[in-house]
Write a protein that holds these residues in place. Structure first.
Motif, PDB file in Angstrom:
ATOM      1  N   THR A  25      39.190  71.338 -79.315  1.00  0.00           N
ATOM      2  CA  THR A  25      39.636  72.429 -80.205  1.00  0.00           C
ATOM      3  C   THR A  25      38.658  72.529 -81.392  1.00  0.00           C
ATOM      4  N   MET A  26      39.033  73.296 -82.378  1.00  0.00           N
ATOM      5  CA  MET A  26      38.273  73.329 -83.624  1.00  0.00           C
ATOM      6  C   MET A  26      38.137  71.918 -84.178  1.00  0.00           C
ATOM      7  N   GLU A  45      35.278  71.281 -89.689  1.00  0.00           N
ATOM      8  CA  GLU A  45      34.486  72.324 -90.352  1.00  0.00           C
ATOM      9  C   GLU A  45      35.005  73.715 -89.978  1.00  0.00           C
ATOM     10  N   ASP A  46      35.222  73.923 -88.684  1.00  0.00           N
ATOM     11  CA  ASP A  46      35.738  75.226 -88.239  1.00  0.00           C
ATOM     12  C   ASP A  46      37.181  75.437 -88.716  1.00  0.00           C
ATOM     13  N   ALA A  47      37.957  74.378 -88.762  1.00  0.00           N
ATOM     14  CA  ALA A  47      39.327  74.514 -89.278  1.00  0.00           C
ATOM     15  C   ALA A  47      39.301  74.941 -90.749  1.00  0.00           C
ATOM     16  N   ASP A  77      38.370  68.430 -83.051  1.00  0.00           N
ATOM     17  CA  ASP A  77      37.098  68.696 -82.382  1.00  0.00           C
ATOM     18  C   ASP A  77      37.229  68.328 -80.894  1.00  0.00           C
ATOM     19  N   GLY A 131      39.943  77.189 -80.357  1.00  0.00           N
ATOM     20  CA  GLY A 131      38.682  77.200 -81.089  1.00  0.00           C
ATOM     21  C   GLY A 131      38.813  78.177 -82.236  1.00  0.00           C
ATOM     22  N   LEU A 132      37.807  78.176 -83.079  1.00  0.00           N
ATOM     23  CA  LEU A 132      37.782  79.121 -84.201  1.00  0.00           C
ATOM     24  C   LEU A 132      37.589  80.533 -83.654  1.00  0.00           C
ATOM     25  N   THR A 133      38.354  81.483 -84.154  1.00  0.00           N
ATOM     26  CA  THR A 133      38.169  82.872 -83.756  1.00  0.00           C
ATOM     27  C   THR A 133      38.370  83.781 -84.962  1.00  0.00           C
ATOM     28  N   LYS A 134      37.571  84.847 -85.003  1.00  0.00           N
ATOM     29  CA  LYS A 134      37.694  85.792 -86.129  1.00  0.00           C
ATOM     30  C   LYS A 134      39.053  86.489 -86.128  1.00  0.00           C
ATOM     31  N   LYS A 136      37.011  76.890 -92.016  1.00  0.00           N
ATOM     32  CA  LYS A 136      36.739  78.338 -91.957  1.00  0.00           C
ATOM     33  C   LYS A 136      38.016  79.106 -91.600  1.00  0.00           C
ATOM     34  N   ALA A 137      38.801  78.526 -90.700  1.00  0.00           N
ATOM     35  CA  ALA A 137      40.071  79.166 -90.306  1.00  0.00           C
ATOM     36  C   ALA A 137      41.013  79.269 -91.504  1.00  0.00           C
TER      37      ALA A 137
END
Ligand code: NI
Ligand code: MN
Length: 220
Positions: free
Chosen positions: A161-162, A165-167, A158, A136-139, A169-170
């Motif tokens: 996993t991410m 959209e989250d990918a 999705d 998943g997305l992580t800071k 951000k990654a």
């Protein structure tokens, strides 16, 4: 360096005398066009024990007698099966013949009771590749900006996993030169449009998205 997309999260990376294979899910992989027997890796990397990542690693390792780089818990299981496993763990860097492999955290199950899934930062011939595994997305991905990653391979499927959209951000956190989407369209729940992901990366960043169909190669 030649990066070949076998399909799902499986890639080979070739540079000089070395040929790495990551997450060798081949015989059960509906996207894969190659056969296990066609592959002659010098190093095998496995991010976690889910079947779509561990895949044919045991058969391939036994056939080629090369080492499998994975985290400790899966490494122990592989050794029990007669495979030579190098069990690094999260945050650790392992020196190899071609450079190094650093284990990076992935927010995902290991596929075993206990242990962690991981991603890999591969330093090969002065180039750095980040394969995120399943996550998943992580800071924490902000930490990767300091690694000067040339190519990031990120899941966009999705569901497990991410997603795209989250990918996206990654990608902004990792700041690689290139991003290759993976872990999509292999199965119905992870159906995605990699072209839409690529367009959004182009709109948001200067980073170059590389969409590969199974069997296609990106040369770096
Ligand atoms: Ni998984
Ligand atoms: Mn997976």
């Amino acid at each position: 360096m030649k990066i070949n997309f076998i399909g799902h999260s499986c890639f080979t990376i070739e540079e000089e005398d070395y040929s790495l294979i990551i997450d060798p899910f081949i015989s059960g992989n509906p996207a894969a066009k190659v056969k296990v027997d066609d592959l002659k890796p010098t190093h095998i990397l496995v991010s976690h024990a889910h079947g779509d990542h561990l895949g044919d690693a045991v058969e391939l390792a036994k056939k080629t007698k090369v080492k499998v780089y994975t985290t400790n818990e899966l490494g122990g299981e592989l050794r029990d099966e007669g495979v030579d496993a190098v069990s690094g763990h999260i945050g650790g860097k392992v020196k190899t013949e071609f450079g190094s492999i650093k284990y990076f955290q992935a927010f995902h199950g290991s596929g075993l009771s206990g242990g962690f899934a991981c991603g890999f930062i591969i330093d090969m011939g002065g180039k750095k590749i980040y394969h995120a595994g399943d996550t998943g997305l992580t800071k924490d991905m902000e930490l990767l900006a300091d690694e000067n990653i040339d190519v990031a391979m990120l899941p966009i499927g999705d569901f497990y996993t991410m997603g795209p959209e989250d990918a996206g951000k990654a990608v902004k956190m990792i700041k690689p030169k290139y991003v290759i989407p993976m872990h999509y369209n292999t199965f119905p729940p992870i159906k995605q449009d990699p072209g839409a992901f690529a367009n959004s990366v182009k709109q948001m960043t200067q980073i170059k998205p590389i969409v590969l169909n199974p069997g296609e190669t990106f040369e770096l």
